[in-house]
Write a protein that holds these residues in place. Structure first.
Motif, PDB file in Angstrom:
ATOM      1  N   PHE A 182      38.719  42.644  47.890  1.00 28.04           N
ATOM      2  CA  PHE A 182      39.591  41.734  47.157  1.00 28.04           C
ATOM      3  C   PHE A 182      40.656  41.157  48.084  1.00 28.04           C
ATOM      4  CE2 PHE A 182      43.480  40.923  44.755  1.00 28.04           C
ATOM      5  CZ  PHE A 182      43.031  40.114  43.733  1.00 28.04           C
ATOM      6  N   ARG A 183      41.255  42.014  48.920  1.00 27.01           N
ATOM      7  CA  ARG A 183      42.320  41.554  49.821  1.00 27.01           C
ATOM      8  C   ARG A 183      41.789  40.502  50.793  1.00 27.01           C
ATOM      9  NH1 ARG A 183      43.843  42.023  54.731  1.00 27.01           N
ATOM     10  NH2 ARG A 183      42.130  43.451  55.222  1.00 27.01           N
ATOM     11  N   GLN A 184      40.619  40.742  51.353  1.00 25.93           N
ATOM     12  CA  GLN A 184      40.047  39.781  52.296  1.00 25.93           C
ATOM     13  C   GLN A 184      39.762  38.448  51.611  1.00 25.93           C
ATOM     14  OE1 GLN A 184      36.613  41.661  54.040  1.00 25.93           O
ATOM     15  NE2 GLN A 184      37.802  43.291  55.031  1.00 25.93           N
ATOM     16  N   ALA A 185      39.199  38.509  50.398  1.00 23.23           N
ATOM     17  CA  ALA A 185      38.899  37.270  49.673  1.00 23.23           C
ATOM     18  C   ALA A 185      40.188  36.550  49.263  1.00 23.23           C
ATOM     19  CB  ALA A 185      38.049  37.582  48.441  1.00 23.23           C
ATOM     20  N   TRP A 186      41.193  37.316  48.873  1.00 22.10           N
ATOM     21  CA  TRP A 186      42.489  36.721  48.484  1.00 22.10           C
ATOM     22  C   TRP A 186      43.125  36.014  49.684  1.00 22.10           C
ATOM     23  CZ3 TRP A 186      45.091  36.853  43.684  1.00 22.10           C
ATOM     24  CH2 TRP A 186      46.417  36.404  43.698  1.00 22.10           C
ATOM     25  N   ASP A 187      43.162  36.688  50.837  1.00 17.68           N
ATOM     26  CA  ASP A 187      43.751  36.086  52.038  1.00 17.68           C
ATOM     27  C   ASP A 187      42.997  34.826  52.446  1.00 17.68           C
ATOM     28  OD1 ASP A 187      45.639  38.072  52.114  1.00 17.68           O
ATOM     29  OD2 ASP A 187      44.598  39.285  53.630  1.00 17.68           O
ATOM     30  N   GLN A 188      41.669  34.863  52.345  1.00 15.51           N
ATOM     31  CA  GLN A 188      40.877  33.692  52.704  1.00 15.51           C
ATOM     32  C   GLN A 188      41.162  32.523  51.765  1.00 15.51           C
ATOM     33  OE1 GLN A 188      38.835  33.176  55.410  1.00 15.51           O
ATOM     34  NE2 GLN A 188      38.871  31.081  54.640  1.00 15.51           N
TER      35      GLN A 188
END
Length: 703
Positions: A537-543
């Motif tokens: 989730f964090r990686q997708a949110w940052d992207q």
């Protein structure tokens, strides 16, 4: 206690018939009840303020420790109460004062001066109905009920035995001392405690307020309390020219009072020009639901104040309050009527009809086993009676009632009919593409225009760290990703709503990088949202945040601006909100956005041919309306969003049969339903197909 005994006394004194409960003297009953409700309202108002003091005092101490100045805004100073107590004291007791100033005196004063003890004589009126009037003896002296007198004495004794509730201003002085707190009020004397712990009456002159304000502004005193009388014409902001300019002000709105103009004026005392730092505003409230009675009144009056002064509701409340805070709105009144119906049908969990009537004394039914009365108690009376209930009961009732209100507000907001005053759209750049005059006033020459605007937005996404700082401690949080769009959202709990049958509906809030939305549990379960791990989730949110930061979104809208009031009812009624659109270059427009579905009504209302052509995306958006939207390049046809076999489709209504094959060559498809050929536009290629329809010579091949 008073309310339950009041009913018995009204029957005993013949104000109310003992058998039927019908009023025999409406004037006497109304006087007793209105005085009681007024005293009760003042009492609970001060009680709620006293409940806020422990937490607020701790917060002020923290502010002082961190080199900030605290300002407390209130209304009640208890001076009149002190004057009455001092006037009743004999001379020998003045030397050794032992005075408790408590809001319970509001109720004691009511019992002494307005509690009904006079006996009434029952007689038959000219219409044959029983009436009652004041009874006197042979010498013309009033006759009092011994039962009522004894009841009053017992009530006074019980109330006076209860612990005193401190008044806010006196408690602030007791806590911080006269050396630490500056008082700027209108009272001429106050009760203080000297170094030996003895009470003394200190007199205050007209210059006391000046000296106290100067001590605060110079930094000698870090806390200031002011009332309406002491706040007129004075400023307590971090003025660059004062010695305490480096100390940021923290403004505690402890008691807003009943006058909206005074509340807003008080807030302005710490927010002025030439200040080094702006203040922090902290409205102080409790989690006792009965306080909504007081918040509701000030919210309604702030709305009215803003609408009267600048025609903008947000001007009054400055966004301190939500539409749900106004419990005297049409949504609240409709919700209360539904609450009464659910109570009568026994569908509420908070209380039963018999228990509620016994606790509040409200008449809701026509006799034993009858239906609801036609003139149900209004919202103000209902709110006043709830104040006397135990906090747990208040919370349970309000939980259901607010859920009914929220369901109506959510529906109005989704429909675009929620009156929230002026809403704002902030763009990076605003470009006027086209303009068309709808009306010119024959007297003033003022114009009403339809403008087509291109708005350039650079959205600001919420970083993942800030998201987790806010929601890491929340319960039932879930990390979601949409299997269809690939976007992510944080699911957090939101307030539930009640349907008209009293069933509770779970609602969640989905927080996105650039916004949020509320979604029902049933809709969430049927959607493409699925739970994923926190790291993914964090990686997708940052992207997604990075993509948003690098992108400039361009939006095209149509807005009616200029002189709107004379043509207000001629504008489309699918969205009645007023918007203020501004950009970073200082350009600003105020008006009502015209949806694509409303263009046809606009053209008919003003008798014009619409020169502004709708884009394919606007046509698709307009198809969501009740009647859909006209397709300009196909006269007589409409694009409408319909449901066929549970699937949402875009249908071309009333298409010309002669152009059926041409429309199919562009990518449309037909289906025979109930012996009728219907034409549909594939949703995944709708924009391309509608664009080709607008260019009659083109044919689009869809793979």
């Amino acid at each position: 206690l008073i309310h339950q005994n009041l009913d018995d006394v009204l029957k005993e004194t013949n104000v109310v018939d003992r058998m039927s409960g019908r009023s025999l003297n409406g004037q006497a009953k109304g006087a007793a009840l209105s005085r009681f409700e007024s005293a009760k309202q003042r009492f609970f108002g001060q009680l709620l303020i006293a409940m806020k003091l422990p937490t607020m005092l701790t917060a002020i101490q923290q502010d002082v420790a961190e080199a900030r100045h605290a300002v407390v805004q209130l209304v009640t100073t208890a001076e009149a109460m002190l004057d009455r107590r001092l006037a009743d004291l004999p001379a020998d007791e003045r030397a050794h004062l032992d005075i408790e100033l408590s809001p319970r005196e509001y109720l004691i004063d009511y019992l002494n001066s307005a509690f009904p003890t006079r006996m009434m004589r029952v007689f038959k009126g000219t219409d044959g109905e029983n009436r009652s009037e004041l009874m006197t003896d042979g010498d013309g002296r009033p006759v009092h009920s011994q039962f009522a007198l004894q009841t009053r004495e017992n009530l006074i004794e019980r109330l006076c035995a209860m612990p005193a509730i401190p008044s806010a201003l006196d408690e602030l002085i007791r806590h911080f001392g006269t050396d630490g707190l500056a008082e700027v009020t209108g009272r001429t004397r106050r009760l203080i405690v000297d170094s030996q712990g003895r009470q003394q009456v200190e007199r205050r002159t007209a210059r006391s307020n000046i000296a106290e304000a100067d001590a605060f502004m110079s930094g000698d005193k870090a806390v200031l309390a002011f009332s309406d009388a002491g706040g007129t014409g004075r400023s307590y902001h971090a003025d660059r020219n004062c010695r305490s300019a480096h100390r940021r002000r923290v403004h505690y709105l402890l008691e807003p009072g009943w006058r909206a103009s005074s509340a807003i004026q008080g807030l302005g005392r710490t927010n002025r020009t030439n200040q080094l730092t702006p203040p922090i505003f902290r409205p102080v409230t409790t989690n006792c639901r009965g306080e909504r009675r007081f918040i509701s009144t000030i919210a309604r009056r702030l709305d009215s104040l803003g609408a009267l002064t600048r025609g903008q509701r947000q001007t009054g409340g400055q966004n301190l309050f939500d539409p749900a805070d106004n419990l005297e709105s049409d949504y609240a009144k409709e919700a209360l009527h539904q609450w009464y119906n659910l109570l009568y049908l026994g569908k509420l969990k908070s209380t039963t009809l018999d228990d509620f009537v016994e606790m509040t004394g409200l008449k809701l039914t026509e006799g034993q086993g009858g239906g609801l009365v036609s003139d149900l108690p209004p919202i103000q009376r209902w709110l006043n009676r709830l104040l006397a209930l135990r906090i747990g009961t208040q919370d349970a009732i309000f939980e259901e009632y607010m859920a009914l209100i929220q369901a109506r507000i959510d529906a109005a907001r989704d429909a675009g009919t929620l009156d929230v005053g002026v809403e704002a759209i902030k763009a990076e750049r605003m470009v006027v593409l086209e303009e068309q005059i709808l009306r010119r006033d024959p007297v003033t020459g003022a114009e009403t225009k339809l403008s087509r605007l291109e708005l350039h937005h650079r959205r600001r996404a919420t970083p993942f760290k800030r998201l987790m700082d806010e929601w890491s401690d929340a319960r039932d949080v879930a990390f979601l990703k949409n299997g269809k769009s690939g976007r992510v959202a944080l699911r957090v709990p939101s307030w539930s709503i009640l349907d008209n049958e009293g069933r509770s509906i779970q609602v969640w809030q989905l927080i996105r990088p650039v916004g949020s939305e509320r979604i029902r549990q049933s809709a969430l379960a049927e959607s493409y949202w699925q739970e994923i791990g926190e790291e993914s989730f964090r990686q997708a949110w940052d992207q997604e945040c990075a993509d948003i930061a690098a992108r400039v979104d361009i939006e095209t809208i149509n807005i009616a601006t200029g002189l709107l009031l004379p043509v207000w009812n001629r504008l489309p009624d699918d969205d009645v909100r007023v918007w203020r659109i501004s950009d970073e270059q200082g350009n600003s427009l105020l008006g009502r956005i015209v949806s694509p579905a409303g263009f046809e009504k606009l053209a008919q209302s003003f008798g014009i041919t619409m020169a502004i052509a709708l884009s394919p995306a606007e046509l698709i958006a307009g198809a969501r309306g009740y009647d859909g939207v006209a397709i300009p390049s196909l006269p007589g046809t409409r694009l409408q969003r319909v449901h066929v076999n549970g699937e949402a489709r875009l249908e071309v209504k009333d298409f010309p049969p002669a152009r059926r094959e041409w429309l199919k060559s562009l990518g449309c498809f037909t289906e025979i339903i109930a012996y009728k050929t219907r034409l549909f536009v594939p949703t995944n290629h709708a924009e391309d197909i509608l664009s080709a329809i607008g260019r009659p010579g083109d044919a689009l091949r869809i793979a």
